[in-house]
Design a protein around this motif. Sequence first.
Motif, PDB file in Angstrom:
ATOM      1  N   VAL A  53       5.396  -7.430  -8.415  1.00  0.00           N
ATOM      2  CA  VAL A  53       5.637  -6.165  -9.232  1.00  0.00           C
ATOM      3  C   VAL A  53       4.471  -5.500  -9.850  1.00  0.00           C
ATOM      4  N   HIS A  54       3.433  -6.573 -10.261  1.00  0.00           N
ATOM      5  CA  HIS A  54       2.421  -6.269 -11.004  1.00  0.00           C
ATOM      6  C   HIS A  54       1.384  -5.607 -10.040  1.00  0.00           C
ATOM      7  N   LEU A  55       1.429  -6.440  -8.962  1.00  0.00           N
ATOM      8  CA  LEU A  55       0.519  -5.924  -7.753  1.00  0.00           C
ATOM      9  C   LEU A  55       0.673  -4.506  -7.364  1.00  0.00           C
ATOM     10  N   CYS A  56       1.936  -4.216  -7.556  1.00  0.00           N
ATOM     11  CA  CYS A  56       2.423  -2.730  -7.035  1.00  0.00           C
ATOM     12  C   CYS A  56       2.190  -1.816  -8.066  1.00  0.00           C
ATOM     13  N   LEU A 107      -4.035   2.911  -8.923  1.00  0.00           N
ATOM     14  CA  LEU A 107      -5.080   3.436  -7.956  1.00  0.00           C
ATOM     15  C   LEU A 107      -4.681   4.657  -7.095  1.00  0.00           C
ATOM     16  N   LEU A 108      -3.510   4.542  -6.683  1.00  0.00           N
ATOM     17  CA  LEU A 108      -2.929   5.488  -5.946  1.00  0.00           C
ATOM     18  C   LEU A 108      -2.953   7.065  -6.735  1.00  0.00           C
ATOM     19  N   ARG A 160       6.106  -3.306   5.230  1.00  0.00           N
ATOM     20  CA  ARG A 160       6.050  -4.388   4.449  1.00  0.00           C
ATOM     21  C   ARG A 160       4.743  -5.022   4.233  1.00  0.00           C
ATOM     22  N   VAL A 161       4.359  -5.399   2.953  1.00  0.00           N
ATOM     23  CA  VAL A 161       3.010  -5.995   2.638  1.00  0.00           C
ATOM     24  C   VAL A 161       3.597  -7.370   2.235  1.00  0.00           C
ATOM     25  N   VAL A 206      -1.941  -0.532  -1.386  1.00  0.00           N
ATOM     26  CA  VAL A 206      -2.351   0.948  -1.294  1.00  0.00           C
ATOM     27  C   VAL A 206      -2.575   1.357  -0.057  1.00  0.00           C
ATOM     28  N   ALA A 207      -3.200   0.588   1.032  1.00  0.00           N
ATOM     29  CA  ALA A 207      -3.436   1.115   2.390  1.00  0.00           C
ATOM     30  C   ALA A 207      -2.014   1.521   2.869  1.00  0.00           C
TER      31      ALA A 207
END
Lengths: 345, 328
Positions: B217-220, B226-227, B294-295, B319-320
């Motif tokens: 969740v924190h990565l998101c 950034l997005l 999915r990542v 992000v990608a």
Amino acid sequence: MIELLGVDGTVRGTSPMTSKQVVDALRLMLLSRAVDDRLIKLQRMGRVGVYGPVHGQEAAVIGSAMALDPHRDWIVPASREHPAMLRHGLPLMNMFATYMGNFDAAAIPDGVRLLPRQQAIGAQLPHAAGLAWALKLRRAGGVVAVYFGEGASSEGDFHEASNLAGVMRVPLVMLLINNHYAISTPVHRQTAATELAARADGYGFPGFVVDGNDLFAVYATTLDAVNRALSGGGPTLIECRTYRIGFHNTSDNPKEYRDPAEVDEAEQRDPIERVRRFATREGIWSAAIESAALDEIRSQIETAQRQVEELPRPGAAAIFEHVYEQLSPRLEQQKAEALDDARPS
Amino acid sequence: MSDQPELSVLEAIREALFEEMGRDERVMVLGMDVGRLGGVFRVTRGLMERYGPERVVDTPLAEGAIVGASLGLAIGGMVPVAEVQFLGFTHQAFHQIGPQLARYRFRSRGRFSAQVTIRAPFGGGTRTPEFHPDAIEAQFVQAPGVKIVCPAFPDDAKGLLLEAIRDPDPVLYLEPQRLYRSIRGPVPPGDHTVPFGSSRLVREGKDVLLVAWSAAVHLCLEAAGLLAQDGVEASVLDLRTLVPLDVAGLIAAVEQSGKVVVVHEAPLTGGFGAEIVATIQQEAFGSLDAPIRRVAARDTPYPPGSMEDYFLPSVRRIVAAARATVEY
């Protein structure tokens, strides 16, 4: 090896059981064998899925159960101890329901201090250690008796549970029913040790070997273990050396892997016959008493079987019951689909 | 809100344990090193001093027995909170969790319930040795009867743990080890529970939805930041519990943008992300404007800690994936 009651029915010293206990045990042994016969017959008729008979192990199972107090102690069974479960308060109908595929009717009734039979080998051992631990923490009194076979003694759960029970010094009686076969695997392929009870040393509690076909030896040794546990002495391992005269279960054919002479020899040490000889000599048993007992047993079995047959079969909804205390929306949806599916078209 | 004390995830878990042991004397904590040491992460520090060695118990090193005995303890009237030192070690207890603990209510037809909580830290990013970071949560999803809970914030860590201990069914409570001390936040004092099966939208944006649980969740959230610099507004949905799954909350969030990326720390194939994608396509097919991406971690064994960045999902990959989904 602890032995009290000889094959000829003579007892070393005095009987550790009262006359009433001997008669009760003998009736239960006869009931056990009659249940074996009936359930094997029902399986052959396609009305029972799979059944594993107790045949040959009655003294080990019943002698140990008779040393327990059903109002105080718990039994944690493996899968071949239904005579102990009956003695501890499981109604015969529930036992028949177990094998006749009615899982709701098979449930252990409230207040009966039994856990359900365990199909996974040895998995009940940590549960028993935990339950005994809870009795100790809650100062509830009572002990837990757990049953398992010599095959289960090779499982990791046996080691983990024994070790934990020793460290926590819980009131646990470990009844290792060594019937010499795990399906086709003989005990000498299960272990290089000559005595499984000696493993108790490694866990820091006492272990004993008893003649598992000797009702009195099993009873007396179990009673000692119960008293040790009640007085805070911790667990005991009891290896009951017996022999599985019957097959592993109704899908098994032991003729493929064992010598018939071995079975004939085991039948000479039949656990029921020696109690019958003892009781007859004591004047508390006779052919007439046995005949009346068998009539009564037959009628009990008829009643239990009929009661199960008369019950409605559990429907599709039953598989959704008791998964969780409350169904999630996803499971509610699946249940609705399953009910719809099961509706006659 | 601002007058609530700020706690780390670890402190919030500890507070829940302290409070619930004080509230209910049946609650006990058991596991390796949880007593005198207070756990390898010190989550249970101080509990033994407060509640004594009968209720806070250092056990032998045997995961199967810790879980199996917890089931017996629960049947005997205790409410065990068992710690398995790392989720990767639960493989040694797998049979006792899935086929035993999870099925005991069912097998006994309701005679016995298994009110047991198993706490286990998991997840990568801290360069731990092999078996310590494995994210194997999806393996337990195939064990009906157990609930699976994975908080990502201090307030949820407390609220979901109190809910877990009180739940009459067994709960696997997964602790994000990389967030233990790095994430702080306000935590309601006293009795604060979070119901299972309720997801939490932790960031709102109209362009794309990022779905995750636990540390991912924190990565998101970082990716969403950034997005936003590039003008892409991302929502972030924290599922909080995998079983039960908040399908309604998930679908409502999907319908906002029609574009979805699912992120998890477990390997891609057969991960819980596949279940999320399947659920969305069935329940919200008409709302989708792009294929769901999915990542996840790579379908390789967990590599040594020094190599884990090649393996784990990263902010850059999220992000990608989000950009590609938005631009589809």
